[in-house]
Design a protein around this motif. Structure first.
Motif, short mmCIF file in Angstrom:
data_model
loop_
_atom_site.label_atom_id
_atom_site.label_comp_id
_atom_site.label_asym_id
_atom_site.label_seq_id
_atom_site.Cartn_x
_atom_site.Cartn_y
_atom_site.Cartn_z
N ASN A 24 0.82 -1.21 0.00
CA ASN A 24 0.00 0.00 0.00
C ASN A 24 0.86 1.26 0.00
N ALA A 25 2.19 1.09 0.00
CA ALA A 25 3.08 2.23 -0.25
C ALA A 25 2.93 2.76 -1.67
N ALA A 26 2.29 1.98 -2.56
CA ALA A 26 2.06 2.39 -3.94
C ALA A 26 0.76 3.17 -4.11
N TYR A 27 0.21 3.70 -3.02
CA TYR A 27 -1.11 4.32 -3.08
C TYR A 27 -1.15 5.59 -3.93
N ARG A 28 0.02 6.19 -4.23
CA ARG A 28 0.05 7.41 -5.03
C ARG A 28 0.57 7.17 -6.45
N LEU A 29 0.42 5.95 -6.95
CA LEU A 29 1.03 5.62 -8.23
C LEU A 29 0.51 6.46 -9.39
N GLN A 30 -0.72 6.98 -9.30
CA GLN A 30 -1.27 7.79 -10.38
C GLN A 30 -0.46 9.07 -10.58
N GLN A 31 0.23 9.54 -9.58
CA GLN A 31 0.96 10.80 -9.68
C GLN A 31 2.14 10.72 -10.64
N ARG A 32 2.66 9.53 -10.88
CA ARG A 32 3.76 9.38 -11.85
C ARG A 32 3.52 8.19 -12.76
N LEU A 33 2.26 8.03 -13.12
CA LEU A 33 1.87 6.90 -13.96
C LEU A 33 2.56 6.93 -15.32
N ALA A 34 2.69 8.12 -15.92
CA ALA A 34 3.29 8.20 -17.25
C ALA A 34 4.73 7.67 -17.22
N GLN A 35 5.49 8.05 -16.20
CA GLN A 35 6.86 7.57 -16.11
C GLN A 35 6.92 6.08 -15.83
N HIS A 38 17.09 6.97 -14.62
CA HIS A 38 16.03 7.69 -13.91
C HIS A 38 16.13 7.46 -12.40
N MET A 39 17.34 7.56 -11.88
CA MET A 39 17.54 7.27 -10.46
C MET A 39 16.81 8.26 -9.54
N GLY A 40 16.52 9.44 -10.03
CA GLY A 40 15.72 10.38 -9.24
C GLY A 40 14.34 9.85 -8.95
N LEU A 41 13.75 9.18 -9.93
CA LEU A 41 12.44 8.54 -9.74
C LEU A 41 12.57 7.27 -8.92
N VAL A 42 13.60 6.49 -9.22
CA VAL A 42 13.79 5.22 -8.54
C VAL A 42 14.00 5.42 -7.04
N ALA A 43 14.79 6.45 -6.68
CA ALA A 43 15.09 6.76 -5.27
C ALA A 43 15.65 5.52 -4.58
N ASP A 44 15.03 5.09 -3.46
CA ASP A 44 15.55 3.90 -2.76
C ASP A 44 15.07 2.60 -3.39
N THR A 51 9.33 2.00 -3.14
CA THR A 51 8.01 2.46 -3.56
C THR A 51 7.86 2.41 -5.07
N PHE A 52 8.89 2.84 -5.80
CA PHE A 52 8.76 2.87 -7.26
C PHE A 52 8.65 1.46 -7.83
N VAL A 64 2.53 -2.97 -9.90
CA VAL A 64 1.09 -2.77 -9.99
C VAL A 64 0.70 -2.39 -11.41
N VAL A 65 1.39 -1.42 -11.98
CA VAL A 65 1.06 -0.95 -13.34
C VAL A 65 1.27 -2.07 -14.35
N TYR A 66 2.35 -2.81 -14.22
CA TYR A 66 2.59 -3.95 -15.10
C TYR A 66 1.45 -4.96 -15.03
N THR A 67 1.02 -5.27 -13.82
CA THR A 67 -0.05 -6.25 -13.63
C THR A 67 -1.34 -5.80 -14.30
N LEU A 68 -1.71 -4.54 -14.10
CA LEU A 68 -2.96 -4.05 -14.68
C LEU A 68 -2.89 -4.04 -16.20
#
Length: 274
Positions: free
Chosen positions: A121-132, A152-158, A161-162, A168-172
């Motif tokens: 549920n850490a992925a609860y904000r996935l819509q905010q960067r769905l395009a990436q 894209h390590m800035g997006l990947v971060a730790d 969460t990413f 999730v996006v892959y599954t859908l």
């Protein structure tokens, strides 16, 4: 026909050494399934077969799939790394390796069978960067996906969460693409779970207030079995028309966030202030 039964079913589970995966494997064995497991550490569950497999290694994945062989009725993806590991290793296991593993099994899944994967549920904000995230999901293989992550390590971060958002996006996306083949893909979004990973890793990188916030509104950690049962449902015949579902298993957290009842940042700040 017992829609809830796994008797006579042949299934494969990744990540069965401990936690949710171990609980799922034990229940699958109890329900009569022929269970084949993989993990980086030996599992104590009495399965039909077990192999040491590191999801960071595509060649090891391919070898395990060939050795297990045959057709299956269900794939359970329970392996994962926390953010105490290097970020790219987290991405390799939680998304890139998991995707490669899943894609190798998809042609072997019997019609009506399914894939059930654990996200968070850490992925609860996935819509905010769905395009990436869709850009990453669109990469054709492990190597190109890793190259995208490195750029894209800035997006990947730790990585944690990413990677969960990506799976999730892959599954859908794949659920829609595979619907006419009769293969179902679903993913669960657990709240924090009382597992060895929580004890040995998560609590070392985030304050208790974070886990308290993501455990609202029920106010406690979930147990591995409470997360395993929904996975078994999603790959059972009882869920025969369920595909493309990102299923929160968090006792109201996602609902609370989506309706404004819960504000995660305020919960964390309030807990720290208290």
């Amino acid at each position: 026909m017992d829609l809830w039964s796994y008797a006579g079913k042949r299934v494969v589970i990744a990540g069965c050494f401990s936690g949710i995966g171990e609980a799922a494997a034990r229940e699958l064995v109890r329900l009569g399934a022929e269970v084949h497991g993989v993990d980086v550490r030996e599992s104590a569950v009495p399965m039909a077969s077990f192999r040491i497999v590191d999801l960071k290694e595509p060649a090891a994945i391919d070898k395990a799939v060939e050795e297990i062989g045959g057709q299956i009725d269900g794939l359970f993806n329970c392996a994962g790394l926390p953010q105490t590991f290097p970020a790219l290793d987290v991405m390799k296991v939680n998304f890139l390796g998991m995707r490669h593993w899943t894609e190798q099994w998809i042609p072997r899944i019997n019609r009506g069978g399914g894939v059930a994967t654990i996200a968070s549920n850490a992925a609860y904000r996935l819509q905010q960067r769905l395009a990436q995230t869709l850009e990453l999901v669109a990469t054709p293989d492990f190597a190109s996906g890793l190259a995208w992550c490195e750029e894209h390590m800035g997006l990947v971060a730790d990585g944690y969460t990413f990677s969960k958002e990506a799976i999730v996006v892959y599954t859908l996306k794949r659920a829609a693409e595979l619907a006419r083949q009769g293969v179902r893909l679903n993913v669960t979004l657990p709240s924090p779970v009382a597992t060895p990973m929580m004890r040995d890793h998560f609590v070392k990188v985030a304050p208790k207030e974070v886990f308290d916030a993501f455990s609202e509104p029920v106010g406690r950690l979930s147990q591995p079995e409470e997360q395993a049962y929904p996975l078994l449902f999603l790959n059972s015949d009882a869920a025969c028309f369920v595909s493309g579902l990102a299923m929160p298993v968090d006792f109201g957290f996602t609902g609370g966030v989506n309706t404004g009842v819960l504000d995660v940042q305020k919960l964390i700040a309030g807990a720290r202030a208290g």
